[in-house]
Design a protein around this motif. Structure first.
Motif, mmCIF file in Angstrom:
data_model
loop_
_atom_site.group_PDB
_atom_site.id
_atom_site.type_symbol
_atom_site.label_atom_id
_atom_site.label_comp_id
_atom_site.label_asym_id
_atom_site.label_seq_id
_atom_site.Cartn_x
_atom_site.Cartn_y
_atom_site.Cartn_z
ATOM 1 N N ARG A 49 97.019 -17.129 57.691
ATOM 2 C CA ARG A 49 97.320 -15.788 58.254
ATOM 3 C C ARG A 49 97.889 -15.946 59.731
ATOM 4 N NH1 ARG A 49 93.143 -10.992 58.609
ATOM 5 N NH2 ARG A 49 95.153 -9.739 59.317
ATOM 6 N N PRO A 50 98.889 -15.332 60.157
ATOM 7 C CA PRO A 50 99.200 -15.479 61.490
ATOM 8 C C PRO A 50 98.161 -15.095 62.756
ATOM 9 C CG PRO A 50 100.202 -13.702 60.559
ATOM 10 C CD PRO A 50 99.456 -14.279 59.571
ATOM 11 N N HIS A 51 98.229 -15.954 63.740
ATOM 12 C CA HIS A 51 97.286 -15.670 64.764
ATOM 13 C C HIS A 51 97.936 -14.650 65.724
ATOM 14 C CE1 HIS A 51 95.854 -19.905 63.559
ATOM 15 N NE2 HIS A 51 94.805 -19.188 63.198
ATOM 16 N N SER A 52 97.875 -13.382 65.130
ATOM 17 C CA SER A 52 98.500 -12.420 65.999
ATOM 18 C C SER A 52 97.647 -11.187 66.641
ATOM 19 C CB SER A 52 99.719 -11.516 65.148
ATOM 20 O OG SER A 52 99.190 -11.124 63.935
ATOM 21 N N THR A 53 98.315 -10.241 67.341
ATOM 22 C CA THR A 53 97.326 -9.295 67.993
ATOM 23 C C THR A 53 97.136 -8.120 66.874
ATOM 24 O OG1 THR A 53 99.390 -8.129 68.388
ATOM 25 C CG2 THR A 53 98.495 -9.460 70.159
ATOM 26 N N SER B 266 89.894 -5.632 72.671
ATOM 27 C CA SER B 266 90.677 -5.925 71.640
ATOM 28 C C SER B 266 91.417 -4.736 71.269
ATOM 29 C CB SER B 266 89.901 -6.595 70.464
ATOM 30 O OG SER B 266 89.033 -5.440 70.014
ATOM 31 N N ALA B 267 90.809 -3.373 71.285
ATOM 32 C CA ALA B 267 91.637 -2.128 71.351
ATOM 33 C C ALA B 267 93.087 -2.366 72.088
ATOM 34 C CB ALA B 267 91.042 -1.201 71.297
ATOM 35 N N ARG B 268 92.718 -2.574 73.101
ATOM 36 C CA ARG B 268 94.014 -2.702 74.017
ATOM 37 C C ARG B 268 94.912 -3.834 73.800
ATOM 38 N NH1 ARG B 268 92.734 -3.607 79.955
ATOM 39 N NH2 ARG B 268 95.106 -2.948 80.351
ATOM 40 N N VAL B 269 94.435 -4.659 73.322
ATOM 41 C CA VAL B 269 95.285 -5.983 72.828
ATOM 42 C C VAL B 269 96.107 -5.605 71.663
ATOM 43 C CG1 VAL B 269 95.427 -8.479 71.786
ATOM 44 C CG2 VAL B 269 93.896 -7.663 73.769
ATOM 45 N N ARG B 270 95.393 -4.940 70.782
ATOM 46 C CA ARG B 270 96.134 -4.244 69.467
ATOM 47 C C ARG B 270 97.231 -3.358 69.765
ATOM 48 N NH1 ARG B 270 94.399 -3.731 64.173
ATOM 49 N NH2 ARG B 270 92.276 -4.049 64.793
ATOM 50 N N GLN B 271 96.753 -2.428 70.864
ATOM 51 C CA GLN B 271 97.888 -1.454 71.196
ATOM 52 C C GLN B 271 98.888 -2.086 71.729
ATOM 53 O OE1 GLN B 271 96.142 1.489 73.855
ATOM 54 N NE2 GLN B 271 97.786 3.078 73.482
#
Length: 506
Positions: free
Chosen positions: A208-212, A228-233
């Protein structure tokens, strides 16, 4: 002097690999980045930053890679040269076990990362020194208000920033002892398409891609203290969606100065690859695809992310049936994706807003016991059939609806996608007696690194020995059902007038 040493070393790296033998069982297609204007014409916004390698080593070893650079091509080019040196100078041989190969691949990426930072170490030190000299006294002063000496310092800082900035993502495929190993850092993609003896086909997305939006990567960042929630957003870290990458001193050395990463206990964006494999290639007939993020994103922007793997593999299968050169196959597929992306943009429809630009695109195809131009015989003569599911494009008008064309299937065949199952035929659609049966499958498998893989298959099928016989009019039953095409064409071009006498079977 330091800059001269770096330039000399990099030029030496760029020359010696030219003498290594290229693999003749693969082809590469590329297209530069493009930004569309209001008139639909595209312009290239920056020099090409993608790179690739396709080399044949000793002892039956093959090495392939696709590299997606950003903020310049320096890191991608360096990684190509360095990985080649770390993997094809006798480090690998047929006596190595799977664990040995995985260890060597991991070490090679570690050497690339450390070696690259060694080459820019002097420049980083000079940049830090000049920044300390200039900024405390002149941070709110415009360039023209600076003294001549300070202007020179400012100009030198810009040169240094250009020299040290940038990074790359990379995916590498290694074949040894007829086994496949994949090492991935970032957001490029690998697909392995295998055709079984009974005609069913399976497509595995390896890793899988190493992405947010990768849950495993978000958990890794959370363990380091990152929100991680901020990173995802945010969807990006320092301008890139990747959570693993090569180079990029900003997220490796100065990560505490980045708001999203400031709470990290240790380096959050890493260059450690995930290693997948081995995958046995014994008896496998099919092909391996390595794709840059730009190619994937372009097709996703045009058609959505749901069927990207199926569409790419179908395009490759169709081109393999027509082309006699793998280079031509790869380039033709890239051109088709480029054309689809452009057509969606100029159509002005719903997805046009996602298609205003695309990045560099690279596709590497490696065949596995798969013949080129395997379409000498027509389907009615018992030749091989390639049910292509690719968007329809009208060269005369780019505003037409995209539709998919696929082979007519018997009514008992199903299209399985996860847990959803639906008939592939509308009730009442005639099915030729000699039409091949096929099933498109979507499966979930686990790689050795516990990354999910997906299979999307049944894209080409061997026809039986008995060919379909002509009817009393001299015609043979159709292999392709155009019903959906006619229906969508009619709805897209309806202007209150009847479409009878136009498109459709007469």
């Amino acid at each position: 002097m330091a800059a001269q040493r770096r330039t000399l070393m990099q030029s030496q790296h760029q020359s010696w690999t030219d003498d290594l033998p290229l693999c003749e069982m693969c082809g590469v297609g590329t297209a530069p980045n493009c930004v569309y204007g209001p008139d639909g014409k595209g312009t290239q916004s920056h020099p090409i930053e993608d790179g690739h390698l396709r080399l044949r080593g000793e002892d039956g070893c093959f090495l392939y890679g696709v590299f997606n650079g950003y903020d310049g091509s320096r890191v991608a080019n360096f990684a190509i040269q360095c990985l080649t040196a770390e993997l094809l100078l006798g480090q690998l041989n047929s006596s190595h076990t799977d664990n040995d190969v995985r260890r060597i691949l991991t070490q090679a990426f570690d050497v690339v990362e450390k070696s690259y930072f060694d080459t820019i170490d002097d420049a980083l030190a000079e940049k830090a020194h000049l920044s300390n000299y200039l900024l405390p006294h002149n941070e709110n002063v415009s360039f023209h208000q600076l003294s001549p000496q300070s202007q020179k310092v400012q100009e030198r800082l810009k040169e240094l920033e250009q020299e040290v900035s940038g990074g790359a993502t990379a995916v590498v495929a290694l074949m040894l002892n007829n086994k496949l190993y994949v090492a991935n850092v970032g957001t490029n993609r690998v697909l392995l398409c295998k055709s079984s003896s009974d005609g069913q086909n399976q497509v595995l997305q390896i890793g899988r891609p190493h992405s947010t939006d990768n849950e495993d990567e978000l958990q890794r960042l959370t363990a380091l203290g990152v929100d991680s929630a901020r990173v995802r957003q945010a969807g990006q870290i320092a301008g890139q969606s990747s959570t693993r990458r090569l180079g990029d001193y900003r997220v490796k050395i100065n990560y505490n100065e980045i708001d999203l990463l400031s709470a990290a206990k240790t380096k959050p964006v890493i260059a450690e690859p995930e290693i997948h494999g081995s995958h046995s290639l014994d008896g496998v007939t099919g092909f391996l695809l390595l794709m840059s993020e730009g190619l994937i994103n372009a097709l996703e922007s045009a058609h959505g992310p749901e069927q990207v793997n199926q569409e790419i593999v179908a395009m490759v299968a169709a081109e393999l049936a027509q082309q006699s050169s793998l280079e031509a196959v790869a380039q033709s597929v890239v051109e088709r994706v480029k054309r689809l992306h452009h057509d969606v943009y100029v159509s002005g429809r719903q997805r046009a807003t996602y298609c205003s630009r695309h990045e560099d695109m690279t596709l590497l195809i490696r065949t596995l016991n798969y013949p080129l131009a395997d379409a000498v015989l027509t389907p009615t003569q018992g030749g091989r059939i390639y049910p292509v599911s690719v968007p329809y494009s009208n060269s005369q008008s780019t505003s037409k609806t995209s539709v998919t064309l696929s082979l007519v299937m018997p009514s008992q065949s199903t299209l399985t996608n996860g847990t959803n199952t639906a008939s592939t035929l509308e009730e009442g659609t005639p099915t030729p007696g000699q039409s091949p049966t096929a099933t498109l499958q979507s499966t979930n498998t686990q790689t050795q690194s516990s990354s999910s893989s997906s299979g999307d298959g049944s894209l080409f099928r061997q026809r039986g020995s008995q060919a379909a016989q002509p009817d009393e009019t001299g015609r043979v039953p159709p292999y392709v059902d155009f019903t959906q095409f006619y229906r969508l064409w009619a709805s897209d071009n309806s202007d209150g007038q009847s479409t009878q006498g136009g498109l459709g079977p007469q």
